[in-house]
Design a protein around this motif. Sequence first.
Motif, PDB file in Angstrom:
ATOM      1  N   ILE A 231      39.279  38.683  48.137  1.00  0.00           N
ATOM      2  CA  ILE A 231      40.253  39.098  47.128  1.00  0.00           C
ATOM      3  C   ILE A 231      39.574  40.000  46.103  1.00  0.00           C
ATOM      4  N   GLN A 232      40.177  41.142  45.825  1.00  0.00           N
ATOM      5  CA  GLN A 232      39.679  42.080  44.832  1.00  0.00           C
ATOM      6  C   GLN A 232      40.335  41.786  43.482  1.00  0.00           C
ATOM      7  N   TYR A 233      39.694  42.190  42.423  1.00  0.00           N
ATOM      8  CA  TYR A 233      40.261  41.986  41.089  1.00  0.00           C
ATOM      9  C   TYR A 233      39.914  43.152  40.184  1.00  0.00           C
ATOM     10  N   GLU A 234      40.754  43.367  39.191  1.00  0.00           N
ATOM     11  CA  GLU A 234      40.486  44.379  38.177  1.00  0.00           C
ATOM     12  C   GLU A 234      41.145  43.966  36.869  1.00  0.00           C
ATOM     13  N   TYR A 235      40.538  44.377  35.767  1.00  0.00           N
ATOM     14  CA  TYR A 235      41.061  44.070  34.438  1.00  0.00           C
ATOM     15  C   TYR A 235      41.933  45.233  33.971  1.00  0.00           C
ATOM     16  N   ASP A 236      43.092  44.908  33.391  1.00  0.00           N
ATOM     17  CA  ASP A 236      43.908  45.988  32.840  1.00  0.00           C
ATOM     18  C   ASP A 236      43.869  45.946  31.317  1.00  0.00           C
ATOM     19  N   LYS A 237      44.566  46.861  30.675  1.00  0.00           N
ATOM     20  CA  LYS A 237      44.509  46.980  29.216  1.00  0.00           C
ATOM     21  C   LYS A 237      45.260  45.864  28.495  1.00  0.00           C
ATOM     22  N   ALA A 238      46.077  45.133  29.217  1.00  0.00           N
ATOM     23  CA  ALA A 238      46.848  44.043  28.605  1.00  0.00           C
ATOM     24  C   ALA A 238      46.120  42.710  28.695  1.00  0.00           C
ATOM     25  N   ASN A 239      44.808  42.732  28.915  1.00  0.00           N
ATOM     26  CA  ASN A 239      43.986  41.530  29.026  1.00  0.00           C
ATOM     27  C   ASN A 239      44.408  40.669  30.211  1.00  0.00           C
ATOM     28  N   GLN A 240      44.870  41.333  31.266  1.00  0.00           N
ATOM     29  CA  GLN A 240      45.235  40.646  32.494  1.00  0.00           C
ATOM     30  C   GLN A 240      44.205  40.937  33.570  1.00  0.00           C
ATOM     31  N   ILE A 241      44.104  39.989  34.523  1.00  0.00           N
ATOM     32  CA  ILE A 241      43.230  40.167  35.671  1.00  0.00           C
ATOM     33  C   ILE A 241      44.106  40.251  36.909  1.00  0.00           C
ATOM     34  N   LEU A 242      44.162  41.409  37.528  1.00  0.00           N
ATOM     35  CA  LEU A 242      45.047  41.637  38.668  1.00  0.00           C
ATOM     36  C   LEU A 242      44.310  41.269  39.959  1.00  0.00           C
TER      37      LEU A 242
END
Length: 336
Positions: A320-331
């Motif tokens: 599973i890949q993950y990335e952080y967005d500007k809304a303090n979420q981890i996708l």
Amino acid sequence: MSNIVDFPNQEKRFDEASLWIARLDRKLTKSEEAELQHWLAQDAENGKVLMRLAQLWDKMDRLSLLSEIFQIQPRKKSYTMHYAVAASFLFACLGAFLLMPFAVEKATPELAYKTSVGEQRKILLDDGSTLILNTDSQVKVVYSPKQRLLLLSRGEIHVDVAHDTSRPLRVVANDKVVQAVGTAFDVRVLSSNKVKLWVTEGRVAIADNKHIENPVALEQEPLNNPNLFISKGEKAILSGVIQQVEKISDGEMTAQLSWQQGTIVFRGETLDEAVLEFNRYSDQTFVIHDSSLKQIRIAGVFKIGDTPSLLSTLHNNFDIQYEYDKANQILLTMDK
């Protein structure tokens, strides 16, 4: 893609392995060491399940710390070791992940307590009862000569009740009243009309509170006609007139209370369920961007707030890949 455990065929075996993980957390007694050895010897698959859980952590160099417990010699880094070594490995790894026990506070005159997201707080009340608040919780304590009252407005508390038949201890959550005399139980507000209850010792009574505008008035209304009784080893979902009660295993109970040791235990929950639980303890929110990931089953013991450890497990075991967005979420997304 690799899985930790083959569900549902090994569900019972995994449940037992999860219970051993929780026991290893607090150190084994001599009798438990013998019991673990017996469990490992019963079926080769028992040791394999422990090994699959052990692979969540890559700390093989710590095996020597507990080798004396099982009378074995430390071995080189290998995933084909004796099952007893696997148990020692789990013990060593858990020691690295657990939080130090939080300090016990003495109740203060304010009699209102709360915790922030990710915080736990332990309080010794005036009567000798112990109150533990989980993440993002708020409770008000109202004591009088006739009753001990805890008003839980949000979150989760665990109460270890000091025995006093002349002054019942009651927890009010939403429209429910939970009463105990000398027992221990856990109450969590799930929503505006739903409460979850776990009883770890003794027995508690449940009653409605809809007709009482001021909870303090409970002092004038003894709980003579409870709707329900919940005993040790049972849990209940309280919602309106619907009361769902069921027996639970030792493993499930231990997992439910693991937050008191600063950990979250997953015993085969779906990824969708796991991220909801993890989100309770963090300002960073996990979001499953790829819906095909929601039904993946995960297992393991994670330190509260240890987001990097969970992300590493998801990546290494499920691609599973993950990335952080500007809304303090981890996708979370599937590896392409």
